[in-house]
Design a protein around this motif. Structure first.
Motif, PDB file in Angstrom:
ATOM      1  N   THR A   1      -9.903   5.577  12.105  1.00  0.00           N
ATOM      2  CA  THR A   1      -8.729   4.987  12.033  1.00  0.00           C
ATOM      3  C   THR A   1      -8.259   5.315  10.660  1.00  0.00           C
ATOM      4  OG1 THR A   1      -9.303   3.401  13.806  1.00  0.00           O
ATOM      5  CG2 THR A   1      -7.105   3.100  12.530  1.00  0.00           C
ATOM      6  N   SER A   2      -7.155   6.086  10.572  1.00  0.00           N
ATOM      7  CA  SER A   2      -6.436   6.160   9.130  1.00  0.00           C
ATOM      8  C   SER A   2      -5.286   5.598   9.058  1.00  0.00           C
ATOM      9  CB  SER A   2      -6.226   8.027   9.105  1.00  0.00           C
ATOM     10  OG  SER A   2      -7.341   8.633   9.392  1.00  0.00           O
ATOM     11  N   ILE A   3      -5.179   5.079   7.586  1.00  0.00           N
ATOM     12  CA  ILE A   3      -3.910   4.506   7.214  1.00  0.00           C
ATOM     13  C   ILE A   3      -3.374   5.233   6.145  1.00  0.00           C
ATOM     14  CG2 ILE A   3      -4.418   2.364   8.164  1.00  0.00           C
ATOM     15  CD1 ILE A   3      -4.901   1.218   5.744  1.00  0.00           C
ATOM     16  N   SER A   4      -2.098   4.990   5.674  1.00  0.00           N
ATOM     17  CA  SER A   4      -1.271   5.452   4.655  1.00  0.00           C
ATOM     18  C   SER A   4      -1.703   4.427   3.642  1.00  0.00           C
ATOM     19  CB  SER A   4       0.168   5.646   4.909  1.00  0.00           C
ATOM     20  OG  SER A   4       0.639   4.354   5.391  1.00  0.00           O
ATOM     21  N   PRO A   5      -1.659   4.963   2.302  1.00  0.00           N
ATOM     22  CA  PRO A   5      -2.548   4.096   1.220  1.00  0.00           C
ATOM     23  C   PRO A   5      -1.385   2.974   0.698  1.00  0.00           C
ATOM     24  CG  PRO A   5      -1.907   6.494   0.405  1.00  0.00           C
ATOM     25  CD  PRO A   5      -1.413   6.291   1.838  1.00  0.00           C
ATOM     26  N   TRP A   6       0.122   3.372   0.966  1.00  0.00           N
ATOM     27  CA  TRP A   6       1.176   2.446   0.315  1.00  0.00           C
ATOM     28  C   TRP A   6       1.696   1.289   1.167  1.00  0.00           C
ATOM     29  CZ3 TRP A   6       0.996   2.434  -4.708  1.00  0.00           C
ATOM     30  CH2 TRP A   6       0.834   3.562  -5.484  1.00  0.00           C
ATOM     31  N   ILE A   7       1.459   0.013   0.898  1.00  0.00           N
ATOM     32  CA  ILE A   7       2.085  -1.035   1.543  1.00  0.00           C
ATOM     33  C   ILE A   7       3.284  -1.272   1.361  1.00  0.00           C
ATOM     34  CG2 ILE A   7       1.735  -3.242   2.291  1.00  0.00           C
ATOM     35  CD1 ILE A   7      -1.267  -3.050   1.556  1.00  0.00           C
ATOM     36  N   VAL A   8       4.261  -0.857   2.322  1.00  0.00           N
ATOM     37  CA  VAL A   8       5.667  -1.178   2.002  1.00  0.00           C
ATOM     38  C   VAL A   8       6.019  -2.592   2.531  1.00  0.00           C
ATOM     39  CG1 VAL A   8       7.935  -0.400   2.803  1.00  0.00           C
ATOM     40  CG2 VAL A   8       6.110   1.320   2.488  1.00  0.00           C
ATOM     41  N   THR A   9       6.593  -3.278   1.645  1.00  0.00           N
ATOM     42  CA  THR A   9       7.021  -4.663   1.982  1.00  0.00           C
ATOM     43  C   THR A   9       8.128  -4.992   2.791  1.00  0.00           C
ATOM     44  OG1 THR A   9       8.455  -4.793   0.036  1.00  0.00           O
ATOM     45  CG2 THR A   9       6.252  -5.321  -0.358  1.00  0.00           C
ATOM     46  N   LEU A  10       8.074  -6.126   3.337  1.00  0.00           N
ATOM     47  CA  LEU A  10       9.397  -6.330   4.352  1.00  0.00           C
ATOM     48  C   LEU A  10      10.550  -6.586   3.556  1.00  0.00           C
ATOM     49  CD1 LEU A  10       7.941  -8.520   7.093  1.00  0.00           C
ATOM     50  CD2 LEU A  10       7.617  -6.425   6.805  1.00  0.00           C
ATOM     51  N   ASP A  11      10.511  -6.758   2.287  1.00  0.00           N
ATOM     52  CA  ASP A  11      11.973  -6.957   1.628  1.00  0.00           C
ATOM     53  C   ASP A  11      12.202  -5.492   1.275  1.00  0.00           C
ATOM     54  OD1 ASP A  11      11.577  -9.537   1.145  1.00  0.00           O
ATOM     55  OD2 ASP A  11      10.235  -9.332  -0.700  1.00  0.00           O
ATOM     56  N   ALA A  12      11.464  -4.592   1.213  1.00  0.00           N
ATOM     57  CA  ALA A  12      11.782  -3.210   0.912  1.00  0.00           C
ATOM     58  C   ALA A  12      12.573  -2.612   2.414  1.00  0.00           C
ATOM     59  CB  ALA A  12      10.619  -2.449   0.510  1.00  0.00           C
ATOM     60  N   LEU A  13      11.742  -3.271   3.392  1.00  0.00           N
ATOM     61  CA  LEU A  13      12.438  -2.737   4.758  1.00  0.00           C
ATOM     62  C   LEU A  13      13.789  -3.471   5.461  1.00  0.00           C
ATOM     63  CD1 LEU A  13       8.923  -1.803   6.291  1.00  0.00           C
ATOM     64  CD2 LEU A  13      10.590  -0.283   5.667  1.00  0.00           C
ATOM     65  N   ALA A  14      13.932  -4.616   4.512  1.00  0.00           N
ATOM     66  CA  ALA A  14      15.083  -5.456   5.033  1.00  0.00           C
ATOM     67  C   ALA A  14      16.349  -4.732   5.483  1.00  0.00           C
ATOM     68  CB  ALA A  14      15.389  -6.478   4.105  1.00  0.00           C
ATOM     69  N   PRO A  15      16.788  -3.782   4.625  1.00  0.00           N
ATOM     70  CA  PRO A  15      18.181  -2.952   5.026  1.00  0.00           C
ATOM     71  C   PRO A  15      17.957  -2.118   6.302  1.00  0.00           C
ATOM     72  CG  PRO A  15      17.536  -2.382   2.864  1.00  0.00           C
ATOM     73  CD  PRO A  15      16.267  -3.030   3.269  1.00  0.00           C
ATOM     74  N   PHE A  16      16.549  -1.963   6.805  1.00  0.00           N
ATOM     75  CA  PHE A  16      16.299  -1.047   8.064  1.00  0.00           C
ATOM     76  C   PHE A  16      16.093  -1.655   9.170  1.00  0.00           C
ATOM     77  CE2 PHE A  16      15.278   0.931   4.123  1.00  0.00           C
ATOM     78  CZ  PHE A  16      16.629   1.837   3.909  1.00  0.00           C
TER      79      PHE A  16
END
Lengths: 427, 427
Positions: free
Chosen positions: B251-266
């Motif tokens: 199972t592969s994952i991308s290395p960067w964890i994007v925070t919910l704060d960064a995603l809040a506008p979306f």
């Protein structure tokens, strides 16, 4: 094979057992030990004091607070340590000055079992639950759906909720379907499952497989496991992805890891089942040595909290591991055949160990036909009018598994201690 | 919201992203960083040099080789660190001397992205795969068996085989059934699954549940996930216990964890599905805030090894997370409703993110109807006679997911980097 330590005849921890565990006391931090009769032998202090210095291995592994690093060492190290421990503890030891006749060291390293608190022996990376007992499959699944019985079926379990014996847990809430309407409620079908489980010592790299005839080298040892199950939640959610919340609220294991070396005298051939064709086993599951399962008796006792539950010896079931049809080696070969990596501390369990008679079943689901036929615990020592009857578990119930291998040779038992847990009310 | 670091317009790592990852270089040991434009900012050295000393938190958590300890801190700490990082990196920073104008420190802490090797960002205790995209359920399961769609279905996955983007894996062997005869063979139906996954930051004790309206406080951030699947192995083994060897090889994952704060506008509202009644959601799944899913586009590209595969831009699918019907908060509420404990580093994934059209599907199983209808990658930039057609994956295929949220505001994209992996031949 007798010890200078007085070991009661009914002790699980004879000189030929020497299981590994992790313990602490009020004054000692979490550390590795082995059980011998009524004592725990502190292997951390033994290693610190150089008792194992004749053996070439990384002795820091015995000074850790879990067994993961030690378990990942070569099997020959484990064999050498075992041999040295037997020599040290044998009545006619030639190494008396190292322990038997060293009063100060004995005081430091021999701790009464009743003074210790046991912990999870290994940090568990992944936990996998198999389904390798044909009677269980037959009783539970075959009526419902066609199921393959020519391979060790399995699902991934939840590692974070595996706890050591003695840890109570709350009756879980979950989605239960009644009259086609799902509601959130505390399970009304709380059950246990009698299982054996193997801890992985030495794993494999991703993309490599473990050969079935080499797989025992990957196994550090064996514990008892109770895969507590909420049947109503389980049945409401299992199609098509398998069990989830019906299983992941708690799984209990016994604290002492019994090694395959200790269990070697109790190896036996798997039973053949006339109603189950095992002829077409694929070659990756075909073991050269057929005596790959063990003859271990497991008793299930239930102590209820109400007075009418107070039997003197409330034994529900007498299970036996001789009904297991795939060995741990076969389970490992199957688990890794596609390249899935195993790590030290991973846990693989057998699934419910049920036998052909009602007294040999490994869970209440089977014994009560999903709660429709109440089941009565046997009164070994009958007392006035007391009895214990269950469909499923009640709040306050204490369920305990006790297992031992005993060949009647007088060399002592190889027991597992207790795998127990108590049901607390739902919040 | 612009930075003094030149950030290309198409960069995944704008100033409003600041995802967390774990990296190393030839000379730097494994450590925590954040991505900003074409650089990684070394948060270990920043912490060592006291740049975060104005914030009350345990700064040793940023000096670790995984994000587990840092992720388990209170959300307010993460918010304060984010705020400080934005101040430090903003073009009009009032803290210029701390980084922008400190040439020596910049040399120490800003490392070109192309010089770093990325690692798994967290030590993963348990990995759970949900199935919360109705189109996927409809395409894959509904024909086969009645499936509940009023709860977030899930199964436990394998944590040991979760790898970071860029790790190749071998085509798995397993039991495949042909003409009712099982054989051991390399999978002929190797597939991918486009998923989003959340890393748990702050967990819960066993026996306690996570309230759906509080559940986002337990989520550290989000990655892309490819749940590689061997369909023939999966279908041969999944009854009644769910997927096992068909999924646990990689199972592969991308290395960067994007925070919910960064995603809040979306954030956006979940779609309503006329063919799927969500009215009868039980209260423990009922969120006060309806805008609990995200608007993220995920492209799937496939680069084959043979010449006729060489498209300029071989995009297979354009997926969107707006088809997700249960939020991560709802998944967590369901996962813990029976008391299952979550730990920092646990991973929960959405299951395949498929949409209503063939171009929006998230796996080849659906696009090719289990291999019966070959699927052709779209030629964004057509070249002479080149095309790329697949039923399932071939050896040498490189599959990459790229995802970003972009509201066209000019403030920059919030991207995930690449989640990619290459198929090696079976051994």
């Amino acid at each position: 094979m007798h010890s200078w330590i007085p070991i009661p005849a009914n002790s699980d921890f004879s000189l030929r057992n020497l299981p590994y565990g992790v313990f602490s006391t009020d004054s000692l931090s979490q550390r590795i030990g082995t059980a011998i009769g009524p004592y725990v032998l502190d292997l951390k202090v033994m290693a610190q004091e150089g008792v194992f210095s004749s053996i070439a291995f990384d002795s820091t592994t015995l000074k850790s607070s879990t067994l993961n690093a030690y378990a990942s060492l070569d099997k020959n190290v484990h064999k050498a340590i075992r041999q040295l421990l037997v020599q040290l503890l044998a009545k006619d030891t030639s190494l008396g000055s190292a322990l038997r006749d060293n009063t100060e060291r004995k005081r430091r390293v021999l701790i009464p079992l009743h003074d210790v608190k046991m912990h999870l022996p290994m940090s568990i990376g992944d936990y996998t639950d198999f389904c390798v007992v044909p009677y269980h499959l037959k009783n539970v699944c075959l009526d419902l759906t066609p199921v393959r019985m020519d391979l060790p079926l399995a699902y991934h379990g939840r590692a974070s909720s595996v706890v050591v014996s003695g840890t109570p847990f709350r009756r879980p809430k979950g989605q239960v379907i009644s009259n086609n309407i799902p509601t959130l409620s505390a399970t009304q079908k709380l059950d246990f499952e009698v299982e054996l489980a193997a801890f992985i010592g030495h794993g494999n790299e991703m993309g490599c497989l473990i050969d079935v005839n080499d797989a025992e080298n990957s196994i550090f040892g064996i514990v008892l496991l109770n895969d507590w199950s909420a049947r109503d939640i389980q049945f409401s959610e299992s199609t098509p992805l398998g069990p989830f919340n019906g299983k992941n609220f708690c799984t209990s294991i016994s604290p002492w890891i019994v090694t395959l070396d200790a269990l070697a005298p109790f190896r036996t051939n798997p039973l053949s089942y006339s109603w189950w064709l095992q002829d077409n086993l694929l070659s990756y599951l075909d073991e050269k040595e057929p005596n790959s399962v063990y003859n271990i008796d497991i008793d299930v006792s239930l102590t209820g909290r109400s007075s009418q539950d107070s039997l003197t010896d409330p034994v529900l079931f007498n299970c036996s591991t001789r009904y297991i049809s795939f060995s741990f080696a076969q389970m490992l070969a199957h688990h890794s055949v596609g390249g899935c990596p195993m790590r030290s501390g991973d846990l693989i369990a057998t699934g419910t160990i049920s036998g052909p008679t009602r007294r040999e079943l490994g869970c209440l689901l089977e014994a009560t036909k999903n709660g429709t036929e109440p089941y009565e615990a046997q009164e070994i020592s009958p007392s006035d009018g007391c009895k214990l009857v269950r469909t499923f578990l009640e709040d306050g119930d204490l369920v305990e598994f006790r297992a031992r291998a005993d060949d009647g040779s007088g060399l002592g038992k190889v027991g597992f201690g207790i795998c127990g847990g108590k049901v607390l009310p739902s919040i």
